[in-house]
Scaffold this motif. Structure first.
Motif, PDB file in Angstrom:
ATOM      1  N   GLN A 127       0.829  -1.202   0.000  1.00 26.65           N
ATOM      2  CA  GLN A 127       0.000   0.000   0.000  1.00 26.65           C
ATOM      3  C   GLN A 127       0.871   1.263   0.000  1.00 26.65           C
ATOM      4  O   GLN A 127       0.555   2.245  -0.657  1.00 26.65           O
ATOM      5  CB  GLN A 127      -0.893   0.026   1.243  1.00 26.65           C
ATOM      6  CG  GLN A 127      -1.879  -1.121   1.326  1.00 26.65           C
ATOM      7  CD  GLN A 127      -2.695  -1.073   2.604  1.00 26.65           C
ATOM      8  OE1 GLN A 127      -3.021   0.010   3.100  1.00 26.65           O
ATOM      9  NE2 GLN A 127      -3.025  -2.227   3.149  1.00 26.65           N
ATOM     10  N   GLY A 128       1.947   1.221   0.778  1.00 24.51           N
ATOM     11  CA  GLY A 128       2.748   2.425   1.021  1.00 24.51           C
ATOM     12  C   GLY A 128       4.051   2.496   0.249  1.00 24.51           C
ATOM     13  O   GLY A 128       5.013   3.106   0.715  1.00 24.51           O
ATOM     14  N   PHE A 129       4.133   1.842  -0.894  1.00 20.33           N
ATOM     15  CA  PHE A 129       5.260   1.905  -1.836  1.00 20.33           C
ATOM     16  C   PHE A 129       6.507   1.175  -1.318  1.00 20.33           C
ATOM     17  O   PHE A 129       7.099   0.378  -2.019  1.00 20.33           O
ATOM     18  CB  PHE A 129       5.645   3.356  -2.206  1.00 20.33           C
ATOM     19  CG  PHE A 129       4.498   4.286  -2.404  1.00 20.33           C
ATOM     20  CD1 PHE A 129       3.327   3.861  -3.014  1.00 20.33           C
ATOM     21  CD2 PHE A 129       4.561   5.598  -1.970  1.00 20.33           C
ATOM     22  CE1 PHE A 129       2.259   4.717  -3.201  1.00 20.33           C
ATOM     23  CE2 PHE A 129       3.494   6.463  -2.139  1.00 20.33           C
ATOM     24  CZ  PHE A 129       2.347   6.018  -2.749  1.00 20.33           C
ATOM     25  N   ASN A 130       6.962   1.512  -0.071  1.00 18.13           N
ATOM     26  CA  ASN A 130       8.133   0.863   0.531  1.00 18.13           C
ATOM     27  C   ASN A 130       9.390   0.973  -0.327  1.00 18.13           C
ATOM     28  O   ASN A 130      10.161   0.025  -0.451  1.00 18.13           O
ATOM     29  CB  ASN A 130       7.850  -0.620   0.839  1.00 18.13           C
ATOM     30  CG  ASN A 130       6.994  -0.805   2.089  1.00 18.13           C
ATOM     31  OD1 ASN A 130       6.233   0.087   2.452  1.00 18.13           O
ATOM     32  ND2 ASN A 130       7.119  -1.938   2.733  1.00 18.13           N
ATOM     33  N   LEU A 131       9.609   2.124  -0.918  1.00 17.67           N
ATOM     34  CA  LEU A 131      10.840   2.372  -1.663  1.00 17.67           C
ATOM     35  C   LEU A 131      11.929   2.851  -0.716  1.00 17.67           C
ATOM     36  O   LEU A 131      11.649   3.455   0.326  1.00 17.67           O
ATOM     37  CB  LEU A 131      10.611   3.424  -2.756  1.00 17.67           C
ATOM     38  CG  LEU A 131       9.564   3.093  -3.822  1.00 17.67           C
ATOM     39  CD1 LEU A 131       9.433   4.256  -4.789  1.00 17.67           C
ATOM     40  CD2 LEU A 131       9.913   1.819  -4.573  1.00 17.67           C
TER      41      LEU A 131
END
Length: 252
Positions: free
Chosen positions: A87-91
């Motif tokens: 959901q939160g990209f996690n880059l």
């Protein structure tokens, strides 16, 4: 064929997943829908062991992993065959878009940097972000960041792509570009397990829809059947509430 058996998970005394079995055919796009808090995201996280279930196993091709008792070697092999979009990209904030896509290829697949960069550039091109390859996440919109995350997942050439509400953190105007990217990957034959609240997207992209509630699958079938002719009273009630939310409350 991907075979999931008896996935069970609880937090303290709260049973979140209650013995879920699921078979997924190659090329299937399986959407998991249902009310919030019913274990949809937890199910995905158990399948690649970001959450440790009390019981359960997954078989992908010739790899069988006991998810409750797996060793480090088995988890590495599992993560070579699965990729997850969060959901939160996690880059990684201190890595460029290109470096984010390269990371898994180098760390998990032990690929040399030259080959990893070649694949990463190709995947960024596929999601329309090659010209942003040297930009850091802070300089990208939410939609662009999520497309980088999808490129990172696809670069691993997964046997199973897990997508956990990939548009939920986006502004409405950015949702379309991410859904288009996922649809393109679906059309290319990737096998997907998708948690989403975007019902119109699920109708148009999924080959199969699962309704999950109270840790169990209570409806499973083609989108037209599940949406138009649900067998369960609970699923009919769920869709009735959704339809009331999208219909205007008044008319002029």
């Amino acid at each position: 064929m991907i075979e999931v058996k008896n996935i069970s998970k609880k937090f303290n005394n709260n049973v979140v997943l209650n013995g879920i079995d699921l078979n997924i055919n190659k090329g299937d796009v399986v959407a998991i829908i249902g009310p919030s808090g019913t274990g949809k995201s937890t199910f995905l996280r158990c399948l690649n062991r970001l959450e440790k279930p009390e019981n359960g196993s997954i078989t992908i091709d010739d790899l069988n992993v006991d998810l409750a008792h797996s060793d480090k070697k088995s988890l590495v092999e599992l993560r070579k065959k699965t990729s997850m979009v969060f959901q939160g990209f996690n880059l990684f904030s201190k890595k460029t878009a290109l470096e984010n896509v390269m990371e898994g290829l180098i760390v998990v697949k032990k690929m040399d940097k030259k080959k990893a960069e070649e694949i990463a550039r190709e995947q960024l091109k596929n999601v329309g972000l090659l010209e942003w390859a040297n930009h850091y996440p802070a300089h990208l919109s939410g939609g662009q960041q999520q497309r980088v995350a999808i490129a990172r997942a696809l670069a691993m050439e997964p046997e199973l792509l897990l997508l956990d509400e990939p548009t939920s953190a986006l502004d409405p105007e950015l949702v379309g570009e991410v859904l288009d990217t996922i649809k393109k990957a679906a059309n290319e034959g990737y096998t997907m397990l998708l948690v989403s609240h975007e019902m119109n997207f699920v109708k148009n992209v999924a080959t199969r829809v699962i309704f999950l509630e109270n840790g169990k699958i209570i409806e499973d079938g083609p989108p037209k059947e599940v949406f138009n002719h649900p067998k369960s009273d609970r699923v009919r009630e769920f869709f009735a509430k959704i339809n009331r939310m999208v219909e205007p409350e008044y008319s002029i």
